[in-house]
Write an enzyme that holds these catalytic residues in place. Structure first.
Site, mmCIF file in Angstrom:
data_model
loop_
_atom_site.group_PDB
_atom_site.id
_atom_site.type_symbol
_atom_site.label_atom_id
_atom_site.label_comp_id
_atom_site.label_asym_id
_atom_site.label_seq_id
_atom_site.Cartn_x
_atom_site.Cartn_y
_atom_site.Cartn_z
ATOM 1 N N SER A 102 0.794 -1.232 0.000
ATOM 2 C CA SER A 102 0.000 0.000 0.000
ATOM 3 C C SER A 102 0.823 1.277 0.000
ATOM 4 O O SER A 102 0.243 2.369 -0.034
ATOM 5 C CB SER A 102 -0.940 0.007 1.205
ATOM 6 O OG SER A 102 -2.024 -0.860 0.995
ATOM 7 N N LYS A 105 -0.020 3.825 -2.559
ATOM 8 C CA LYS A 105 -1.036 4.869 -2.408
ATOM 9 C C LYS A 105 -0.435 6.266 -2.260
ATOM 10 O O LYS A 105 -1.162 7.264 -2.400
ATOM 11 C CB LYS A 105 -1.935 4.533 -1.219
ATOM 12 C CG LYS A 105 -2.762 3.257 -1.436
ATOM 13 C CD LYS A 105 -3.691 2.987 -0.265
ATOM 14 C CE LYS A 105 -4.612 1.799 -0.541
ATOM 15 N NZ LYS A 105 -4.038 0.523 -0.143
ATOM 16 N N SER A 156 -5.963 3.111 4.697
ATOM 17 C CA SER A 156 -5.342 2.412 3.568
ATOM 18 C C SER A 156 -6.404 1.779 2.688
ATOM 19 O O SER A 156 -6.286 0.624 2.250
ATOM 20 C CB SER A 156 -4.355 1.342 4.064
ATOM 21 O OG SER A 156 -3.484 0.934 3.033
#
Length: 320
Positions: A102, A105, A156
């Site tokens: 993640s 992101k 997240s």
């Protein structure tokens, strides 16, 4: 004809003839269109790269650490860098390509912030609801960019990432191209994205600790909203006529346990392991720490921050 007038006439005729010949024979004045060659590389040229929106090309000098230190992190790759002094404080395999989960992101947020919708309305579709990590949003709800960024960074949320991508002009595929183009514009030659969330099993994706340093600095220094959200521990999205209310907390990035920490992002997949990017402002220093595939990211990041501050001549703060 008087000599002065004759001389003036000859002079004018000479320069007219010379100018005409220059116009006819010079390539610069040819009737055929001439290709303009930019002095910039293609990845920094707007006609070649749609995502060259902010001219902020920064390539840090990452110094290698050959000797032993008191640090012995289990992580596959690590980097600690002081933005204030431009000094590498610690490095381990910082240019090795690894999955980033993640941490993807961070780039998702950059592309979304640089390409906001004019109406600031982002519709949730059923196909956007993927993966376990999520805001918990529902199909048919409509959010603002800022609301989705809170869900993207604090929770997240894979769903938030997919909503941002699917609402991009041209859809999800165009958003992924924009992520790739932005990486190119930042000079990130060791980064590849295949989805906007970092979810495992959706194509090949990788980055390096060094490239994550560049991404993080770019996001923090160019987008105050990103810095604000990354430093937020808890946030409530109030209900509106287009969506219900949502409460979220950021529990894993030392925000409440290490004084001076201002976020930024965690990540985990079985493939990538525990990953963490942390930003610290302390004693006049602005430090970014990166861990990829760590056995104990919280403790290893705290140890790394302590070590870096000592290297800079500062006494680390008391922390839990």
């Amino acid at each position: 004809m008087k000599p002065a007038i004759w001389l003036l006439s000859v002079t004018v005729l000479f320069f007219f003839t010379l100018s005409f010949a220059f116009w006819v024979f010079s390539p610069a004045f040819s009737k055929e269109p001439q290709e303009v060659v930019s002095p910039l590389p293609s990845y920094l040229s707007l006609p070649k790269n749609d995502q060259v929106r902010i001219l902020d090309f920064w390539k840090p000098l990452i110094e290698s650490f050959g000797g032993e230190t008191e640090l012995a992190p289990t992580t596959k790759a690590a980097l600690l860098f002081d933005l204030s002094s431009g000094k590498t404080l610690f490095e381990k395999e910082a240019t090795t390509r690894l999955p980033m989960a993640s941490l993807t992101k961070i780039m998702t947020a950059i592309v979304a912030l640089e390409n906001p919708k004019r109406d600031d309305r982002y519709l949730v579709k059923g196909a956007d609801l993927v993966g376990e990590d999520s805001m918990g949003i529902l199909p048919g709800e409509v959010f603002s960019l800022e609301e989705l960024l809170y869900g993207l960074m604090l929770r997240s949320g894979n769903d938030a990432a997919e909503v941002l991508a699917s609402n991009f002009p041209g859809g999800r595929d165009a958003f992924l191209r924009a992520m790739t183009q932005k990486a190119q514009a930042l000079g990130l030659s060791d980064t590849k994205f295949s989805n906007p969330s970092g979810l495992q099993g959706d194509g090949e994706q990788y980055t390096t600790a060094a490239d994550l340093l560049v991404m993080t600095r770019y996001a923090l220094e160019n987008f105050p909203l990103f810095a604000k959200i990354a430093a937020t521990f808890s946030h409530e999205i109030q209900s509106t006529p287009t969506h219900q209310s949502y409460y979220m907390e950021n529990e894993t990035n030392l925000l409440t346990s290490y004084p001076g920490v201002k976020g930024v992002k965690t990540g985990f997949t079985p493939e990538a392991g525990m990953c963490l990017v942390t930003y610290l402002e302390y004693d006049g220093h602005r430090i970014v720490g990166v861990l990829l595939n760590s056995g104990n990211r919280r403790q290893e990041m705290k140890d790394m921050l302590d070590y870096g501050l000592k290297e800079l001549g500062s006494t680390p703060p008391e922390h839990s």
